[in-house]
Design an enzyme around this catalytic site. Structure first.
Site, mmCIF file in Angstrom:
data_model
loop_
_atom_site.group_PDB
_atom_site.id
_atom_site.type_symbol
_atom_site.label_atom_id
_atom_site.label_comp_id
_atom_site.label_asym_id
_atom_site.label_seq_id
_atom_site.Cartn_x
_atom_site.Cartn_y
_atom_site.Cartn_z
ATOM 1 N N GLY A 169 0.846 -1.193 0.000
ATOM 2 C CA GLY A 169 0.000 0.000 0.000
ATOM 3 C C GLY A 169 0.875 1.233 0.000
ATOM 4 O O GLY A 169 1.024 1.927 -1.006
ATOM 5 N N TYR B 235 2.388 8.921 15.659
ATOM 6 C CA TYR B 235 3.555 8.106 16.020
ATOM 7 C C TYR B 235 4.874 8.733 15.581
ATOM 8 O O TYR B 235 5.782 8.048 15.134
ATOM 9 C CB TYR B 235 3.438 6.667 15.499
ATOM 10 N N CYS C 8 -5.501 23.517 17.048
ATOM 11 C CA CYS C 8 -5.323 23.998 18.414
ATOM 12 C C CYS C 8 -4.825 22.877 19.317
ATOM 13 O O CYS C 8 -5.504 22.432 20.250
ATOM 14 C CB CYS C 8 -6.642 24.565 18.931
#
Length: 438
Positions: free
Chosen positions: A291, A333, A360
């Site tokens: 992918g 991550y 924010c």
């Protein structure tokens, strides 16, 4: 850091697929996902070619979770790949794109009854069965629809690939698949082989994502074949298919040691041939599921520069008009990226900037340390290798509309996903009381 057809023109403008990115930003706005179609085709063909050159029956299925839209699915079909989906929404997208259902594989650790029924009615080619509960649901669906269901059993072979813990999936302690070490694969095989509802094609494993060491796949093959040796002896089971998943790493930043498709696939094929020969098996058909390796480096995100902030003797912040709403990976991550000014690509980079998003959240940082020239408001920043899991994970945090997606190839630009509008953001909202939405 430039991939595929990307070049910097003499005027300093970044060009992708023969199209000036400054023109793209002016025409379609920013943030903007830009995909180099030629590069995606090149990667798809490289994975297919790795099987033909090794004279081995194989199947390459694009893992659509990396990036899915109707146009992408149609591109996958043009290149003769199969397709992996992991949800009803991805399946619906595939069917809407006219993708042949018999070439669709359905993944996922918690398929619902409705999703299974949808897939069986569509006539998809294979389910990647993930757990015992799913086997019960598949058996009921088989009885209800009067269809035999082809399955691969997803295994967790106990291979702990060197990757981030959030994207490692092959270790024993994982939410995915039947565990090899505890005997779950044995029990699952006994179940499907003893029920008329199933045609068990073989086993599947996926050991993680962003894997650079091709030998990790070899370790997985060795473990699976130790299980197959036992299952041949007590169940008479020999697989027709062995699906070794995906997770092939790509280069995001300097130091990433990505391998070409033929290296990953070649290592898998050699391991399968060696183990099959040892056991006297015919070499099964080998399936893989790239992918990221097809779309990752093909994608570039364009942003317009906004405000800047300098913390004396600490850091200089550069804010752009996107962020974790269009690329969640850095916050999720700690993913790393590289980038340049797309409108001033030849300028000397003598400053270090930290690229912040507009959401924010303190953690909305796209790149912590990026070498750039002096940056001005409305400059165009290109962040590379955002083709995988950028659009797929995009969201409406802070009610920010999701960006448009453009495919570029041979000097042409095609809008394949339109930019969300503010009107789109409220179209599913229901009022507490009657009111007028301007």
């Amino acid at each position: 850091m430039l991939y595929g057809s990307s070049v910097i023109q003499p005027n300093g403008h970044l060009e992708i697929g023969g199209v000036d990115t400054v023109h793209l930003a002016n025409q379609f706005g920013t943030p903007l996902y830009v995909y180099d179609v030629a590069h995606m085709r090149q990667q798809a063909r490289a994975f297919k070619r790795a099987f033909t050159e090794n004279n081995v029956a194989g199947q390459v299925a694009y893992a659509s979770k990396a990036f899915s839209c109707v146009a992408m699915v149609q591109l996958v079909e043009e290149e003769g790949l199969n397709l992996d989906v992991v949800s009803g929404g991805e399946l619906y997208t595939a069917l809407s794109a006219g993708f042949p259902p018999e070439r669709i594989h359905f993944h996922g650790n918690n398929k619902s009854t409705d999703e299974i029924d949808m897939a069986v009615k569509a006539g998809i080619g294979c389910f990647i069965a993930d757990n015992f509960q799913e086997l019960l649901l598949l058996e009921k669906a088989s009885q209800y629809h009067g269809q035999k269901i082809s399955v691969l059993l997803r295994t967790t072979p106990g291979v702990k690939a060197s990757t981030h813990e959030y994207i490692a999936t092959g270790q024993e302690d994982s939410k995915f698949g039947f565990d090899l070490e505890s005997g779950q694969v044995h029990e699952a095989l006994k179940y499907v082989l003893s029920h008329e509802a199933f045609d068990c094609l073989g086993l599947h494993c996926h050991i993680g994502s962003q894997i650079f060491d091709a030998n990790a796949f070899e370790v997985a093959v060795d473990k699976i074949y130790r299980e197959l040796e036992l299952r041949r002896d007590d169940l008479g089971f020999v697989p027709k298919v062995l699906n070794l998943g995906g997770g092939f790493g790509i280069r995001y930043v300097e130091g990433d040691s990505a391998q070409p498709p033929e290296k990953y696939v070649g290592t898998m094929i050699e391991a399968v041939k060696r183990q099959s020969s040892r056991l006297g098996f015919a070499v099964p058909e080998i399936w893989i599921e790239p992918g990221r390796a097809i779309v990752g480096n093909a994608g570039t995100t364009l942003y317009k520069v906004g405000s800047q902030k300098e913390v004396p003797n600490v850091r200089r912040y550069l804010a752009v008009d996107g962020g974790m709403s269009d690329n969640l990976r850095p916050a999720l991550y700690d993913a790393k990226y590289e980038g340049i000014l797309a409108n001033r690509g030849w300028d000397r980079c003598d400053r270090t900037m930290s690229v912040a998003g507009k959401c924010c959240e303190t953690g909305d940082m796209l790149i912590w340390d990026l070498s750039l020239p002096e940056v001005h408001t409305d400059d165009l920043l290109a962040v590379f290798s955002t083709g995988a899991y950028g659009y797929s994970m995009s969201n409406n945090y802070n009610r920010i509309p999701r960006p448009a997606v453009v495919f570029v190839e041979n000097g042409d630009a095609r809008l394949v996903v339109r930019r969300e509008t503010y009107e789109d953001l409220v179209q599913l909202d229901l009022p507490l009381k009657e009111s007028v939405i301007p």
